[in-house]
Design an enzyme around this catalytic site. Structure first.
Site, PDB file in Angstrom:
ATOM      1  N   TYR A  50      39.593  43.923  40.033  1.00  0.00           N
ATOM      2  CA  TYR A  50      38.344  43.343  39.517  1.00  0.00           C
ATOM      3  C   TYR A  50      38.497  43.032  38.033  1.00  0.00           C
ATOM      4  O   TYR A  50      39.022  43.848  37.271  1.00  0.00           O
ATOM      5  CB  TYR A  50      37.183  44.331  39.694  1.00  0.00           C
ATOM      6  CG  TYR A  50      35.914  43.855  39.013  1.00  0.00           C
ATOM      7  CD1 TYR A  50      34.972  43.099  39.705  1.00  0.00           C
ATOM      8  CD2 TYR A  50      35.690  44.114  37.654  1.00  0.00           C
ATOM      9  CE1 TYR A  50      33.840  42.622  39.073  1.00  0.00           C
ATOM     10  CE2 TYR A  50      34.552  43.634  37.021  1.00  0.00           C
ATOM     11  CZ  TYR A  50      33.630  42.892  37.738  1.00  0.00           C
ATOM     12  OH  TYR A  50      32.513  42.413  37.117  1.00  0.00           O
ATOM     13  N   GLU A  61      33.080  36.301  36.283  1.00  0.00           N
ATOM     14  CA  GLU A  61      33.529  37.421  37.096  1.00  0.00           C
ATOM     15  C   GLU A  61      34.526  36.969  38.150  1.00  0.00           C
ATOM     16  O   GLU A  61      34.274  36.007  38.872  1.00  0.00           O
ATOM     17  CB  GLU A  61      32.309  38.074  37.769  1.00  0.00           C
ATOM     18  CG  GLU A  61      32.644  39.317  38.535  1.00  0.00           C
ATOM     19  CD  GLU A  61      31.416  39.910  39.216  1.00  0.00           C
ATOM     20  OE1 GLU A  61      30.885  39.288  40.147  1.00  0.00           O
ATOM     21  OE2 GLU A  61      31.006  41.008  38.798  1.00  0.00           O
TER      22      GLU A  61
END
Ligand code: GDP
Ligand code: MN
Length: 389
Positions: free
Chosen positions: A109, A197
């Site tokens: 991530y 993101e």
């Protein structure tokens, strides 16, 4: 402003960020062609909606042939895709992004978002990709590394290396991750992003670092200096009422209560919503008509509020400073003439030209209850709606 995954990836590629590449398609035939053009044994058909969690909702499918790509696209296009980020009715899939299929070794991530407490963009990385980052932040904060980014200096190479090491990357992977992270941070700052993101960021079996997904939100107030980004807006993905309102320079946000609010000034709008809550009902919208709204914009605002079938009553709360009360009154009267006003309407006017405004409303023949304070207005409208229900 949100954009689709395929648009976010296109933006990232400009900054040298390696993404899982693909071809956009809005028909099954195009998707089949895309599969052939990608040339691999594996491709991924990805529904394009402004919401994440598509994988779990059936919006991300691996396909192994042209025929399969066509078949999957046939079922995806037009479907109302429901994920934890869409409303209960889901969002219509109008396009699919047919991407190169990658052999994933690890899912990581990486994200950048504004840290409001620090007033700085914050780089966040975690070795636990694919999962919702909010869950990790809450349950296992030690699994998340946060590095504040100096908005003038940008992300520093030593910070990017630190992030790469935290992700457990070694050797050439660190060398690949550093420009990746630097490019991501550069795009975030240069393009006035609110969120950038990548979830997941993947390490492929071939040793590449690739953005498998891209969620990029831009600061709407900065779009005037990024015309190409502004052109990426997809109004189909937005609330129709909010799109209409923005054309008239109105700050409008749909909410789920029953009292339509027309207010000038964001602070007064917030106070009005609070006061409605205090009296036991909930606002159907936030609406700041602004300081210099024209009669036309007021008419439009009133029409938009009335077009919401959840609205069972309207409270107009105006403090005329720059905004003149008679302009508000004319707008309300003009709008009320074009629609059948069958729900209670409470108006509280104060400030510049208040006498003219009140007189216009009184002479209009409309069934209006006037209030002399915000508290009284909120009480009256909540009472009237409760009585009707
Ligand atoms: P989201 O569910 O909306 O966040 O969509 P993503 O783009 O993140 O994709 C969801 C999941 O699909 C990823 O976490 C991967 O596990 C899987 N996926 C997507 N592309 C590929 C691919 O090329 N190969 C493999 N093996 N899995 C993929
Ligand atoms: Mn994702």
């Amino acid at each position: 402003m949100k954009v689709h995954e395929y648009q976010g990836k296109e933006v990232l590629e400009r900054y040298g960020v390696r993404t899982q590449r693909g071809i956009i398609a809005d028909s099954p035939a195009q998707a089949g062609e895309a599969f052939d053009r990608l040339g691999g044994p594996l491709a991924v058909v990805k529904a394009q909606i402004h919401a994440g969690g598509r994988g779990k909702g059936g919006g991300v499918k691996l396909v192994k042939s042209r025929e399969e790509a066509i078949e999957v696209t046939e079922t995806m296009l037009g479907m109302m895709l429901k994920t934890h980020q869409t409303g209960p009715e889901g969002q219509e899939v109008r396009k699919v992004f047919v991407c190169e299929g990658l052999d994933l070794e690890r899912e990581l991530y990486v994200g950048i978002a504004l840290d409001r407490a620090l007033g700085l963009p914050m780089l966040m990385v975690s070795a636990e990709g694919g999962v919702e980052i909010e869950t990790i932040a809450e349950e296992r904060p030690e699994a998340l590394l946060k590095l504040p980014i100096d908005p003038l200096m940008g992300l520093q190479p030593y910070q990017a290396r630190r992030a790469a090491f935290f992700l457990g990357l070694k050797g050439d992977l660190v060398k690949n991750a550093v420009p990746f992270l630097m490019g991501l941070a550069k795009s975030y700052l240069e393009l006035d992003c609110e969120i950038a993101e990548i979830n997941p960021l993947v390490v492929t079996e071939q040793g590449e670092i690739v953005a498998l997904d891209a969620k990029i939100n831009f600061d709407s107030n900065a779009l005037y200096r990024h015309k190409d980004i502004a052109a990426m807006r997809d109004e189909h993905e937005e609330d129709a009422k909010e799109v209409e309102a923005s054309k008239f320079g109105l700050n409008y946000i749909t909410l789920d209560g029953s009292i339509g609010c027309m207010v000038n000034g964001a602070g007064l709008a917030m106070a009005t919503m609070d006061t409605i809550k205090l009296h036991g009902a909930a606002p159907a919208n936030f609406l700041d008509v602004g300081g210099g709204a024209t009669e036309e914009a007021i008419t439009e605002a009133f029409r938009i509020i009335l077009s919401d079938e959840n609205v069972k009553g309207i409270l107009i709360n105006i403090f005329g400073g720059i905004m003149k009360c008679d302009v508000i009154a004319r707008g309300v009267i003009a709008a009320a003439k074009t629609v059948d006003l069958s729900i209670p309407l409470v108006v509280r006017l104060e400030g510049t030209n208040v006498k003219e405004g009140r007189a216009l409303l009184a002479e209009s023949g409309l069934d209006i209850t006037s209030a002399s304070s915000l508290d009284e207005g909120a009480k009256l409208i909540c009472g009237a709606v409760a009585a009707h229900a």
